[in-house]
Motif scaffolding. Structure first.
Motif, PDB file in Angstrom:
ATOM      1  N   THR A 265       0.832  -1.216   0.000  1.00 28.46           N
ATOM      2  CA  THR A 265       0.000   0.000   0.000  1.00 28.46           C
ATOM      3  C   THR A 265       0.858   1.254   0.000  1.00 28.46           C
ATOM      4  OG1 THR A 265      -1.805  -1.129   1.173  1.00 28.46           O
ATOM      5  CG2 THR A 265      -1.734   1.270   1.349  1.00 28.46           C
ATOM      6  N   LYS A 266       2.016   1.201   0.648  1.00 24.44           N
ATOM      7  CA  LYS A 266       2.851   2.400   0.786  1.00 24.44           C
ATOM      8  C   LYS A 266       3.323   2.931  -0.559  1.00 24.44           C
ATOM      9  CE  LYS A 266       4.463   1.535   5.517  1.00 24.44           C
ATOM     10  NZ  LYS A 266       3.626   0.368   5.806  1.00 24.44           N
TER      11      LYS A 266
ATOM     12  N   THR B 279       0.509   5.197  -1.381  1.00 25.09           N
ATOM     13  CA  THR B 279       0.495   6.358  -0.493  1.00 25.09           C
ATOM     14  C   THR B 279       1.535   7.374  -0.927  1.00 25.09           C
ATOM     15  OG1 THR B 279      -0.196   4.945   1.350  1.00 25.09           O
ATOM     16  CG2 THR B 279       0.740   7.092   1.910  1.00 25.09           C
TER      17      THR B 279
ATOM     18  N   SER C 213      -9.351   6.849   0.369  1.00 24.31           N
ATOM     19  CA  SER C 213      -9.913   5.915  -0.604  1.00 24.31           C
ATOM     20  C   SER C 213     -10.395   6.640  -1.854  1.00 24.31           C
ATOM     21  CB  SER C 213     -11.074   5.137   0.027  1.00 24.31           C
ATOM     22  OG  SER C 213     -11.687   4.290  -0.907  1.00 24.31           O
TER      23      SER C 213
ATOM     24  N   THR D 288      -9.066  -3.004  -7.076  1.00 25.41           N
ATOM     25  CA  THR D 288      -8.222  -2.496  -5.996  1.00 25.41           C
ATOM     26  C   THR D 288      -8.983  -1.457  -5.188  1.00 25.41           C
ATOM     27  OG1 THR D 288      -6.245  -2.856  -7.351  1.00 25.41           O
ATOM     28  CG2 THR D 288      -6.016  -1.411  -5.445  1.00 25.41           C
TER      29      THR D 288
ATOM     30  N   MET E  74      -9.814  -0.108  -0.654  1.00 21.90           N
ATOM     31  CA  MET E  74      -9.521  -0.252   0.760  1.00 21.90           C
ATOM     32  C   MET E  74     -10.192  -1.503   1.328  1.00 21.90           C
ATOM     33  SD  MET E  74      -7.575   2.327   1.175  1.00 21.90           S
ATOM     34  CE  MET E  74      -7.306   2.168   2.942  1.00 21.90           C
TER      35      MET E  74
ATOM     36  N   SER F  65      -3.501   4.207   5.128  1.00 20.22           N
ATOM     37  CA  SER F  65      -2.415   4.417   4.172  1.00 20.22           C
ATOM     38  C   SER F  65      -1.153   3.664   4.539  1.00 20.22           C
ATOM     39  CB  SER F  65      -2.105   5.912   4.073  1.00 20.22           C
ATOM     40  OG  SER F  65      -1.982   6.476   5.383  1.00 20.22           O
TER      41      SER F  65
ATOM     42  N   LEU G 289      -4.860  -1.673   1.669  1.00 25.63           N
ATOM     43  CA  LEU G 289      -5.419  -1.973   0.350  1.00 25.63           C
ATOM     44  C   LEU G 289      -5.579  -3.471   0.101  1.00 25.63           C
ATOM     45  CD1 LEU G 289      -3.602   0.544  -2.031  1.00 25.63           C
ATOM     46  CD2 LEU G 289      -5.956   0.656  -1.186  1.00 25.63           C
TER      47      LEU G 289
ATOM     48  N   SER H 186      -5.984  -6.021  -3.400  1.00 28.26           N
ATOM     49  CA  SER H 186      -5.768  -5.943  -4.836  1.00 28.26           C
ATOM     50  C   SER H 186      -5.539  -7.339  -5.412  1.00 28.26           C
ATOM     51  CB  SER H 186      -4.572  -5.028  -5.144  1.00 28.26           C
ATOM     52  OG  SER H 186      -4.477  -4.755  -6.536  1.00 28.26           O
TER      53      SER H 186
END
Length: 328
Positions: free
Chosen positions: A48-49, A52, A162, A178, A180, A214, A218, A220
């Motif tokens: 996820t980063k 972000t 989101s 993809t 949250m 964040s 996530l 995906s």
């Protein structure tokens, strides 16, 4: 998969942003014996980063902040000792903001309502601890720092984290699978997560979306993350100069180079080859996206297991090495 008790995995391998191999292995759900597929959805944890960081840099390109601005100027309600940290330091993991919840729990003695956990609770969990070091003087991975970046993105954009990701990244790239973590909605092909317990595999706990945000919030698929990788060969989301900045090594205040991280991406080389990528570990799931920039080879692996013995990043690197050997 036998060695590390991996129930299911989905893999995509890309050359120049184009999928050259994809497959699913094992089971997305052990109880129902549902096979894992390339379309299977997994929690991706700290991968996820990468999103972000990209979201923050979109706002930076628009002139909404300077990298060396202090975060307290934008989020005045943060703990007082976090306020002098710069946005650059948050992005580089050189902020000193602690993420060690075990240490915080033993010292802070908070008694949160787990059914009504709030964003303020997330901050309070570690705000009782001093910074690990003077900001900018050392490197230490900080999930809580990236949580703060999510708050900054919301403040500057006027949208939820989101909503911003969907509008500026997911929809433009066609990443329809993809989003949250949300246990209230039906997610087609969602994998069940597992952990290694005393008597073998067991169901993992569900993660609180408010906790992850964040930092690691996530879900995906390998196919959607392939679209994410492909975007970095273009300027559809970010300018080339911005991507180059994100894939450049962080520096400390004394100009010492941080060998392992840039902005939202790990930069540790493998067998002398330049690499950018990120791994993710969240209860029930382990993932990685690793890209070798000189060979233009990317390996994406998503699994539904947490196992401390599994080095998912090393596995991705070794798969990529097979392709170098074949000179594909």
């Amino acid at each position: 998969m036998e060695t590390f008790q991996i129930p299911g995995a989905s893999v995509a391998i890309l050359k120049h942003g184009q999928i050259i191999y994809t497959n699913g292995y094992g089971f997305a759900n052990l109880e129902l014996r549902v096979p894992a597929k390339p379309e299977t959805s997994y929690l991706i944890g700290s991968v996820t980063k990468t999103f972000t960081a990209a979201a923050a840099m979109i706002l930076w390109e628009e002139g909404r902040f300077n990298l060396d601005d202090i975060i307290g100027d934008y989020l005045p309600h943060l703990p007082h000792h976090w306020k002098p940290v710069t946005i650059r330091q948050l992005l580089h993991h050189t902020s000193g903001i602690v993420t060690n919840l075990g240490k915080a729990d033993s010292l802070c003695k908070f008694n949160f309502d787990c059914d009504n956990y709030t964003r303020a609770n997330v901050i309070q969990e570690t705000a009782c601890l001093p910074l690990s070091f003077e900001p900018g003087t050392k490197w230490e991975y900080s999930g809580r720092g990236y949580y703060v970046l999510g708050m900054l993105i919301e403040k500057l954009s006027g949208k939820t984290f989101s909503e911003f990701l969907k509008e500026r990244i997911f929809t433009p790239l066609g990443m329809s699978e993809t989003g949250m973590i949300n246990y209230d909605i039906i997610v087609p092909n969602r994998a069940s997560g597992y952990v290694v317990g005393e008597y073998g595999l067991q169901n993992s706990p569900q993660m609180n979306p408010e906790v992850e945000l964040s930092d690691g919030g996530l879900i995906s698929t390998a196919l959607d993350l392939a679209k994410w990788d492909a975007s970095f060969y273009t300027e559809r989301i970010l300018k080339r100069s911005t991507i180059d900045l994100m894939w450049s090594n962080a520096r400390l205040k004394d100009n010492t180079i941080v060998s392992s991280y840039g902005i939202g991406f790990g930069l540790t080389p493998y067998k002398g080859h330049k690499r950018v990528g990120h791994t993710g570990d969240i209860p029930g799931f382990s993932s990685c996206i690793t890209r070798f920039t000189n060979q233009n080879i990317t390996v994406i692996i998503l699994t539904n297991i947490t196992n401390s013995r599994l080095n998912i990043g090393k596995l991705g690197n070794e798969i990529a090495a097979c392709y170098w050997a074949r000179k594909i």
